[in-house]
Design a protein around this motif. Structure first.
Motif, PDB file in Angstrom:
ATOM      1  N   ARG A   1       0.387  -1.178   0.064  1.00  0.00           N
ATOM      2  CA  ARG A   1       0.203   0.308   0.286  1.00  0.00           C
ATOM      3  C   ARG A   1       1.189   1.015  -0.226  1.00  0.00           C
ATOM      4  O   ARG A   1       1.752   0.910   0.526  1.00  0.00           O
ATOM      5  CB  ARG A   1      -1.095   0.318   1.566  1.00  0.00           C
ATOM      6  N   SER A   2       0.206   2.134  -0.420  1.00  0.00           N
ATOM      7  CA  SER A   2       1.118   3.648   0.024  1.00  0.00           C
ATOM      8  C   SER A   2       1.724   3.902   0.568  1.00  0.00           C
ATOM      9  O   SER A   2       1.573   4.308   1.856  1.00  0.00           O
ATOM     10  CB  SER A   2      -0.168   4.374  -0.502  1.00  0.00           C
TER      11      SER A   2
ATOM     12  N   ALA B   1       4.502   1.709   2.082  1.00  0.00           N
ATOM     13  CA  ALA B   1       4.423   0.997   3.049  1.00  0.00           C
ATOM     14  C   ALA B   1       5.644  -0.254   2.987  1.00  0.00           C
ATOM     15  O   ALA B   1       6.744  -0.215   3.420  1.00  0.00           O
ATOM     16  CB  ALA B   1       3.541  -0.911   3.484  1.00  0.00           C
TER      17      ALA B   1
ATOM     18  N   ILE C   1       8.625   1.458   4.991  1.00  0.00           N
ATOM     19  CA  ILE C   1       7.872   1.836   5.768  1.00  0.00           C
ATOM     20  C   ILE C   1       8.891   0.266   6.312  1.00  0.00           C
ATOM     21  O   ILE C   1       9.656   0.127   7.034  1.00  0.00           O
ATOM     22  CB  ILE C   1       6.767   0.633   6.596  1.00  0.00           C
TER      23      ILE C   1
ATOM     24  N   GLY D   1       4.355  -0.546  11.244  1.00  0.00           N
ATOM     25  CA  GLY D   1       3.725  -1.161  10.356  1.00  0.00           C
ATOM     26  C   GLY D   1       3.611  -2.275  11.157  1.00  0.00           C
ATOM     27  O   GLY D   1       4.062  -2.889  11.697  1.00  0.00           O
ATOM     28  N   VAL D   2       2.659  -3.326  10.669  1.00  0.00           N
ATOM     29  CA  VAL D   2       1.737  -4.426  10.889  1.00  0.00           C
ATOM     30  C   VAL D   2       2.344  -5.540   9.315  1.00  0.00           C
ATOM     31  O   VAL D   2       1.987  -4.871   8.753  1.00  0.00           O
ATOM     32  CB  VAL D   2       0.738  -4.139  11.047  1.00  0.00           C
TER      33      VAL D   2
ATOM     34  N   GLN E   1      -2.387  -7.789   9.173  1.00  0.00           N
ATOM     35  CA  GLN E   1      -3.114  -7.592   9.105  1.00  0.00           C
ATOM     36  C   GLN E   1      -4.157  -7.698   8.922  1.00  0.00           C
ATOM     37  O   GLN E   1      -4.213  -9.373   8.782  1.00  0.00           O
ATOM     38  CB  GLN E   1      -2.392  -6.329   7.717  1.00  0.00           C
ATOM     39  N   GLY E   2      -5.613  -7.009   9.380  1.00  0.00           N
ATOM     40  CA  GLY E   2      -6.752  -6.803   9.526  1.00  0.00           C
ATOM     41  C   GLY E   2      -7.499  -7.895  10.522  1.00  0.00           C
ATOM     42  O   GLY E   2      -8.227  -8.098  11.017  1.00  0.00           O
TER      43      GLY E   2
ATOM     44  N   TRP F   1      -3.738  -5.618  15.701  1.00  0.00           N
ATOM     45  CA  TRP F   1      -2.901  -5.521  15.272  1.00  0.00           C
ATOM     46  C   TRP F   1      -2.203  -3.941  15.080  1.00  0.00           C
ATOM     47  O   TRP F   1      -1.780  -3.366  16.463  1.00  0.00           O
ATOM     48  CB  TRP F   1      -1.439  -6.306  14.747  1.00  0.00           C
ATOM     49  N   GLY F   2      -2.633  -3.242  14.421  1.00  0.00           N
ATOM     50  CA  GLY F   2      -2.079  -1.441  14.056  1.00  0.00           C
ATOM     51  C   GLY F   2      -2.462  -1.160  15.611  1.00  0.00           C
ATOM     52  O   GLY F   2      -2.054  -0.212  15.842  1.00  0.00           O
TER      53      GLY F   2
ATOM     54  N   ARG G   1      -6.722   8.029   3.927  1.00  0.00           N
ATOM     55  CA  ARG G   1      -7.361   7.256   4.590  1.00  0.00           C
ATOM     56  C   ARG G   1      -6.440   6.585   5.999  1.00  0.00           C
ATOM     57  O   ARG G   1      -7.202   5.786   7.219  1.00  0.00           O
ATOM     58  CB  ARG G   1      -6.807   5.904   3.543  1.00  0.00           C
TER      59      ARG G   1
ATOM     60  N   TRP H   1      -7.959   6.084   9.871  1.00  0.00           N
ATOM     61  CA  TRP H   1      -7.698   5.340  10.558  1.00  0.00           C
ATOM     62  C   TRP H   1      -7.623   5.435  11.465  1.00  0.00           C
ATOM     63  O   TRP H   1      -7.848   5.026  12.962  1.00  0.00           O
ATOM     64  CB  TRP H   1      -6.362   4.141   9.812  1.00  0.00           C
TER      65      TRP H   1
HETATM   66  C1  LIG Z   1      -1.782   0.475   9.232  1.00  0.00           C
HETATM   67  C2  LIG Z   1      -1.475  -0.721   9.431  1.00  0.00           C
HETATM   68  C3  LIG Z   1      -0.163  -0.932  10.961  1.00  0.00           C
HETATM   69  C4  LIG Z   1      -2.685  -0.791  10.126  1.00  0.00           C
HETATM   70  O1  LIG Z   1      -2.479  -2.245  10.602  1.00  0.00           O
HETATM   71  P1  LIG Z   1      -3.992  -3.298  10.831  1.00  0.00           P
HETATM   72  O2  LIG Z   1      -4.776  -3.130  12.001  1.00  0.00           O
HETATM   73  O3  LIG Z   1      -3.561  -4.881  10.420  1.00  0.00           O
HETATM   74  O4  LIG Z   1      -5.120  -2.776  10.228  1.00  0.00           O
HETATM   75  P2  LIG Z   1      -5.668  -3.150   8.109  1.00  0.00           P
HETATM   76  O5  LIG Z   1      -3.860  -3.581   7.752  1.00  0.00           O
HETATM   77  O6  LIG Z   1      -6.492  -3.926   8.281  1.00  0.00           O
HETATM   78  O7  LIG Z   1      -5.298  -1.512   7.793  1.00  0.00           O
HETATM   79  C5  LIG Z   1      -6.555  -0.864   8.378  1.00  0.00           C
HETATM   80  C6  LIG Z   1      -6.980  -0.274   7.331  1.00  0.00           C
HETATM   81  O8  LIG Z   1      -6.214   0.890   6.755  1.00  0.00           O
HETATM   82  C7  LIG Z   1      -5.519   0.487   4.936  1.00  0.00           C
HETATM   83  N1  LIG Z   1      -4.667   0.804   4.959  1.00  0.00           N
HETATM   84  C8  LIG Z   1      -3.002   0.015   5.380  1.00  0.00           C
HETATM   85  N2  LIG Z   1      -2.186   0.945   5.264  1.00  0.00           N
HETATM   86  C9  LIG Z   1      -2.379   2.525   4.392  1.00  0.00           C
HETATM   87  C10 LIG Z   1      -2.072   2.715   4.006  1.00  0.00           C
HETATM   88  N3  LIG Z   1      -0.585   2.287   3.894  1.00  0.00           N
HETATM   89  N4  LIG Z   1      -2.759   3.632   2.859  1.00  0.00           N
HETATM   90  C11 LIG Z   1      -3.578   3.696   2.566  1.00  0.00           C
HETATM   91  N5  LIG Z   1      -4.484   2.724   3.431  1.00  0.00           N
HETATM   92  C12 LIG Z   1      -3.716   2.093   4.155  1.00  0.00           C
HETATM   93  C13 LIG Z   1      -6.432  -0.625   4.910  1.00  0.00           C
HETATM   94  O9  LIG Z   1      -6.253  -1.177   3.815  1.00  0.00           O
HETATM   95  C14 LIG Z   1      -7.762  -0.725   5.800  1.00  0.00           C
HETATM   96  O10 LIG Z   1      -8.832   0.273   5.340  1.00  0.00           O
HETATM   97  P3  LIG Z   1     -10.103  -0.746   5.217  1.00  0.00           P
HETATM   98  O11 LIG Z   1     -10.318  -1.324   6.203  1.00  0.00           O
HETATM   99  O12 LIG Z   1     -10.462   0.095   4.519  1.00  0.00           O
HETATM  100  O13 LIG Z   1      -9.983  -2.048   4.167  1.00  0.00           O
HETATM  101  C15 LIG Z   1      -1.167  -1.558   8.285  1.00  0.00           C
HETATM  102  O14 LIG Z   1      -2.203  -1.787   7.104  1.00  0.00           O
HETATM  103  C16 LIG Z   1       0.443  -1.317   7.702  1.00  0.00           C
HETATM  104  O15 LIG Z   1       1.127  -1.743   7.955  1.00  0.00           O
HETATM  105  N6  LIG Z   1       0.189  -0.468   6.801  1.00  0.00           N
HETATM  106  C17 LIG Z   1       1.434  -0.039   5.748  1.00  0.00           C
HETATM  107  C18 LIG Z   1       2.348   0.225   6.271  1.00  0.00           C
HETATM  108  C19 LIG Z   1       2.338   1.808   6.092  1.00  0.00           C
HETATM  109  O16 LIG Z   1       0.952   2.402   5.797  1.00  0.00           O
HETATM  110  N7  LIG Z   1       1.824   2.621   7.721  1.00  0.00           N
HETATM  111  C20 LIG Z   1       1.535   3.548   7.817  1.00  0.00           C
HETATM  112  C21 LIG Z   1       0.823   4.074   9.017  1.00  0.00           C
HETATM  113  S1  LIG Z   1       1.296   5.737   9.705  1.00  0.00           S
END
Ligand SMILES: CC(C)(COP(=O)(O)OP(=O)(O)OC[C@H]1O[C@@H](n2cnc3c(N)ncnc32)[C@H](O)[C@@H]1OP(=O)(O)O)[C@@H](O)C(=O)NCCC(=O)NCCS
Length: 171
Positions: free
Chosen positions: A22-23, A25, A28, A100-101, A106-107, A110-111, A142, A146
């Motif tokens: 994802r954007s 990531a 990270i 980062g998770v 993920q899902g 854990w975030g 997004r 979150w």
């Molecule tokens: C953000 C993060 C820590 C959340 O982990 P999690 O609790 O397991 O939750 P999920 O992975 O299910 O993600 C939660 C929502 O955020 C969205 N999301 C996660 N990373 C995203 C990103 N980089 N850009 C946009 N949306 C993102 C997911 O699509 C999901 O949305 P949905 O519920 O509409 O499908 C994990 O998704 C992650 O590691 N993302 C990539 C790294 C990242 O972007 N880190 C920056 C955090 S500020």
């Protein structure tokens, strides 16, 4: 599943950690693979890994976060959160600079667990070295949404949404 929180150490094998495509990531992942250990040694950040000790293989990295000392501009909204009026333009705090998770975990919220752990860690640091706020700069709308949905009390500072910075009062 229980996890243990460990400060990043040379002995941790971080090479295969990935939080997907994802954007943002990839950055990270790259931070953990290439920069975290040296930045931590230089005092720029403190990096924490959540490890799945129940993994049948070597302890598996569920996710990680990095905290850095920072200063936060004291807007009227933040001043209102403090128990006293201060005349400083900026006050000390911490930046949740990376989170980062692993795609494997993920899902399953854990975030949220890692953000809670980061808040607890920042509060511990506050005990030793002060710091009034924890700031985070979500990389896109997004992710900003979150953080708002997590309901830890992060405050969006800019009503126009131009800056996505969220700030939480520690203590
Ligand atoms: C953000 C993060 C820590 C959340 O982990 P999690 O609790 O397991 O939750 P999920 O992975 O299910 O993600 C939660 C929502 O955020 C969205 N999301 C996660 N990373 C995203 C990103 N980089 N850009 C946009 N949306 C993102 C997911 O699509 C999901 O949305 P949905 O519920 O509409 O499908 C994990 O998704 C992650 O590691 N993302 C990539 C790294 C990242 O972007 N880190 C920056 C955090 S500020």
């Amino acid at each position: 599943m229980t996890f243990s929180l460990e400060r990043l150490h040379e002995s941790h094998d971080v090479r295969t950690f990935t939080c997907g495509e994802r954007s943002g990531a990839i950055e990270i992942d790259r931070y953990l693979h290439e920069f975290a250990i040296v930045e931590q040694a230089a005092g720029l950040a403190s990096v924490w890994l959540a490890l799945d000790k129940t993994s049948t293989l070597a302890p598996c990295i569920v996710g990680y976060f990095a905290l850095s000392p920072t200063s936060v501009r004291l807007s009227p909204a933040l001043q209102d959160l403090l128990p006293l009026r201060v005349s400083y333009a900026q006050v000390g705090g911490y930046l949740l600079g990376r989170l980062g998770v692993s795609v494997r975990y993920q899902g399953s919220d854990w975030g949220s667990t890692l953000v809670a752990a980061a808040i607890a860690k920042a509060n511990q640091l506050r005990e030793g070295g002060g710091g009034a706020f924890l700031a985070v700069d979500p990389k896109n709308d997004r992710l900003a949404h979150w953080y708002d949905e997590l309901q830890f009390g992060f405050l969006a500072l800019d009503p126009t949404g131009k800056s996505r910075r969220r700030v939480l009062k520690l203590g």
